[in-house]
Design an enzyme around this catalytic site. Structure first.
Site, short mmCIF file in Angstrom:
data_model
loop_
_atom_site.label_atom_id
_atom_site.label_comp_id
_atom_site.label_asym_id
_atom_site.label_seq_id
_atom_site.Cartn_x
_atom_site.Cartn_y
_atom_site.Cartn_z
N THR A 1 0.81 -1.22 0.00
CA THR A 1 0.00 0.00 0.00
C THR A 1 0.84 1.27 0.00
O THR A 1 0.47 2.26 -0.63
CB THR A 1 -0.90 0.01 1.26
N SER B 1 1.80 -7.95 -0.92
CA SER B 1 2.50 -8.93 -0.09
C SER B 1 1.77 -10.27 0.02
O SER B 1 2.32 -11.24 0.50
CB SER B 1 2.80 -8.37 1.29
N1 ASP Z 1 -2.49 -5.77 0.54
C1 ASP Z 1 -1.39 -4.92 0.95
C2 ASP Z 1 -0.15 -5.77 1.03
O1 ASP Z 1 0.07 -6.45 2.00
C3 ASP Z 1 -1.69 -4.25 2.25
C4 ASP Z 1 -0.56 -3.39 2.74
O2 ASP Z 1 0.31 -2.97 2.00
O3 ASP Z 1 -0.52 -3.07 3.92
O4 ASP Z 1 0.64 -5.77 0.12
#
Ligand code: ASP
Length: 342
Positions: free
Chosen positions: A14, A59
């Site tokens: 994010t 991630s």
């Molecule tokens: N879906 C995102 C990820 O883990 C959420 C984040 O970046 O906090 O890549």
């Protein structure tokens, strides 16, 4: 004082995302824009280099080959930098931090993972502060030695030992917890390091272990779990290790079918690691009758280790090619401060 050198690695997440103008969903964008977003970095009198994963990944797509790629990148640059900041999605950050902590032997430099809940381009972003403070911590030294020579997670004013954390909140800025281990630092007007909780510097040769064995599973117990389900899970082809999430202080159903199934796989050489479903506290095999059978058949206790650390520790130990006895011994030993030995 020598100008600190920091390598910033953007893996995705994010912190570097923008809204897709058509669908409105978040997608990764080019790291160049991320550095443009934080002109404050220039105010540090540090030398920065950056490396961006191509393409950046959410991630949820992190996997051992990517941990290895990340570890190799740090290994290649280890001597040239004072510290490393890894920008990473928060969803699996605790797994990556745990995996790196095991893969890096004799680590003597700060590896600070951070990310954010809101993209850096959003006005109320938590990403800027997380990023800027992570950089300052990665560069922090005292008497010429790094203050935090560990793999850490920095998030919302708190510095955690990476292999003690779990993501516990999907939307709060304070997304992580380390219930069983104190904070390594708390950040307000000052960065207050908790010196007694931080590993001391190691003057031995840094090594990176790049073999990871993924032939493991998590078996999470719940009231009503069926024999068929347990059987199916335990007969997974190639299975070498099971992280078994038990109740409370390491308790499991005492039914004969359950204990017999576990005994059968243990006799085949599969290792069963008992960790608790509770976020706080530890497994104590033998405290209750419902766990003493587990001890008798050879289930190994994981004390207060997190599931994230248990999974990555098992992958690392199996990858090392050790004997079963040695792996079982190490599973009950704190290798990188990931568990409390009572
Ligand atoms: N879906 C995102 C990820 O883990 C959420 C984040 O970046 O906090 O890549």
């Amino acid at each position: 004082m020598k100008q600190p050198k920091i390598l910033i690695i953007y893996t995705g997440g994010t912190i570097g995302m923008v809204e897709d103008s058509e669908t409105g969903s978040l997608k990764p964008f080019d790291f160049v824009h991320l550095s443009e977003q934080i002109p404050e970095l220039k105010k540090f009198n540090y030398h920065f280099d950056t490396h961006s994963f191509e393409p950046p990944i959410d991630s949820s797509n992190m996997a051992p080959p990517v941990w290895i790629k990340l570890a190799e990148l740090i290994e290649k640059n280890y001597d040239n930098y004072d510290g490393f900041v890894v920008l990473h999605g928060s969803d699996t950050m605790a797994y990556t931090a745990s995996a790196l902590s095991f893969m890096f032997e004799n680590l003597n430099k700060p590896i600070i993972l951070t990310g954010s809940q809101l993209p850096i381009g959003v006005i109320r972003t938590d990403g800027k502060e997380n990023f800027i403070t992570a950089v300052e911590i990665a560069a922090a030294k005292e008497n010429g030695k790094p203050i935090v020579p560990e793999v850490c997670i920095y998030f919302e004013n708190k510095l955690y030992r990476g292999n003690r954390t779990n993501k516990y909140n999907a939307e709060n800025f304070e997304a992580f917890r380390s219930v069983n281990y104190p904070l390594l630092a708390e950040v307000g007007v000052y960065i207050k390091y908790n010196y007694t909780a931080i590993h001391s510097s190691i003057e031995q040769e840094f090594r990176v272990v790049k073999k990871i064995d993924t032939n493991i599973i998590i078996l999470k117990l719940f009231p009503g779990i069926t024999e068929n389900a347990v059987k199916a899970i335990l007969s997974t082809e190639g299975l070498r290790g099971v992280v078994m999430e038990t109740f409370g202080s390491g308790n499991a159903p005492s039914g004969k079918w359950f204990i017999d199934l576990l005994k059968e796989v243990i006799n085949k050489g599969i290792i069963i690691y008992n960790v608790t479903q509770c976020r706080g506290g530890a497994v104590e095999i033998g405290k209750y009758e419902t766990s003493s059978d587990l001890g008798k058949i050879g289930v190994v206790g994981g004390s207060d280790i997190t599931t994230e650390a248990a999974v990555t520790k098992m992958m690392y130990l199996l990858g090392r090619g050790y004997t079963k006895d040695k792996i079982e011994k190490y599973l009950q030993t704190s290798l990188r401060g990931e568990m409390t030995i009572y």
